[in-house]
Design an enzyme around this catalytic site. Structure first.
Site, short mmCIF file in Angstrom:
data_model
loop_
_atom_site.label_atom_id
_atom_site.label_comp_id
_atom_site.label_asym_id
_atom_site.label_seq_id
_atom_site.Cartn_x
_atom_site.Cartn_y
_atom_site.Cartn_z
N ASP A 1 25.66 -21.26 55.41
CA ASP A 1 24.47 -21.41 54.56
C ASP A 1 24.11 -22.88 54.46
O ASP A 1 24.98 -23.74 54.29
CB ASP A 1 24.76 -20.82 53.17
CG ASP A 1 23.50 -20.58 52.37
OD1 ASP A 1 23.16 -19.41 52.13
OD2 ASP A 1 22.84 -21.57 51.98
N ASN B 1 21.30 -10.02 48.11
CA ASN B 1 20.19 -9.98 47.16
C ASN B 1 19.09 -9.12 47.77
O ASN B 1 18.80 -9.22 48.96
CB ASN B 1 19.68 -11.40 46.90
CG ASN B 1 20.74 -12.27 46.23
OD1 ASN B 1 21.43 -11.81 45.33
ND2 ASN B 1 20.88 -13.51 46.68
N GLY C 1 16.51 -12.59 43.87
CA GLY C 1 16.79 -13.87 44.52
C GLY C 1 16.78 -13.84 46.03
O GLY C 1 17.20 -14.81 46.67
N SER D 1 15.40 -14.70 49.21
CA SER D 1 14.37 -15.66 49.63
C SER D 1 14.06 -15.55 51.12
O SER D 1 13.03 -16.05 51.57
CB SER D 1 14.81 -17.08 49.28
OG SER D 1 16.03 -17.39 49.92
N HIS E 1 20.99 -9.90 54.89
CA HIS E 1 22.11 -10.83 55.05
C HIS E 1 23.11 -10.61 53.94
O HIS E 1 22.74 -10.30 52.81
CB HIS E 1 21.65 -12.29 55.09
CG HIS E 1 20.75 -12.71 53.97
ND1 HIS E 1 19.41 -12.39 53.93
CD2 HIS E 1 20.99 -13.43 52.84
CE1 HIS E 1 18.86 -12.90 52.84
NE2 HIS E 1 19.81 -13.52 52.15
P1 DGP Z 1 18.86 -15.26 49.67
O1 DGP Z 1 18.34 -16.24 48.66
O2 DGP Z 1 19.84 -14.25 49.12
O3 DGP Z 1 17.73 -14.64 50.47
O4 DGP Z 1 19.69 -16.16 50.69
C1 DGP Z 1 19.10 -16.93 51.68
C2 DGP Z 1 20.04 -18.05 51.99
O5 DGP Z 1 19.63 -18.63 53.21
C3 DGP Z 1 20.08 -19.17 50.96
O6 DGP Z 1 21.38 -19.22 50.38
C4 DGP Z 1 19.79 -20.44 51.75
C5 DGP Z 1 19.93 -19.99 53.19
N1 DGP Z 1 19.01 -20.63 54.10
C6 DGP Z 1 17.66 -20.76 53.94
N2 DGP Z 1 17.13 -21.39 55.00
C7 DGP Z 1 18.16 -21.64 55.85
C8 DGP Z 1 18.24 -22.28 57.13
O7 DGP Z 1 17.26 -22.72 57.72
N3 DGP Z 1 19.48 -22.35 57.68
C9 DGP Z 1 20.59 -21.86 57.06
N4 DGP Z 1 21.76 -22.00 57.69
N5 DGP Z 1 20.56 -21.26 55.87
C10 DGP Z 1 19.35 -21.16 55.28
#
Ligand code: DGP
Length: 114
Positions: free
Chosen positions: A31, A87, A93, A95, A100
């Site tokens: 993440d 989520n 939450g 996003s 995932h």
């Molecule tokens: P959620 O908020 O549950 O949809 O989780 C999405 C997650 O994705 C959040 O913890 C941040 C991560 N994230 C967002 N953009 C990127 C990215 O460009 N690369 C990576 N590795 N993670 C990302």
């Protein structure tokens, strides 16, 4: 594969990601905004918007995702336990609308989450 989807593009190596595992069906990458010492996202390559759109047709790939979280937890030394979170929808939450699982560990988790 959705050209508009961030995680589809990471899976396609179209965008950079700190990928820790990939196979024909699933992918795991760190993440970008870690909330724990270990914070890895596990996704299917198939574009499924969220857990709400999962059906019995996805049984195989879901099993692969769970098996992968177990392997990664072992690899990361999370023998004390870890948390798996999905989520679903903006109020919870979510996003990035591509299914995932957050694999988080390496610290004590509290309950309930915020
Ligand atoms: P959620 O908020 O549950 O949809 O989780 C999405 C997650 O994705 C959040 O913890 C941040 C991560 N994230 C967002 N953009 C990127 C990215 O460009 N690369 C990576 N590795 N993670 C990302």
């Amino acid at each position: 594969m959705s050209r508009d989807c961030l995680f589809c593009r990471i899976a396609a190596h179209d965008l950079d990601g700190d990928i820790v595992f990939e196979s024909e069906d699933v992918l795991a990458f760190r993440d970008i905004n870690p909330q724990a010492p270990t914070h890895i996202l596990v996704i299917p390559r198939e574009h499924i918007p969220s857990a709400h759109e999962v059906s019995s047709a996805h049984a195989g790939v879901l099993a692969q995702m769970y098996a992968l979280t177990s392997k990664l937890a072992d690899d990361e030394g999370l023998s004390e336990g870890y948390r798996l979170v999905s989520n679903v929808g903006p109020a919870a939450g979510e996003s990035v609308p591509h299914l995932h699982m957050h694999l988080m560990g390496g610290r004590t988790m509290t309950w309930p989450p915020g």
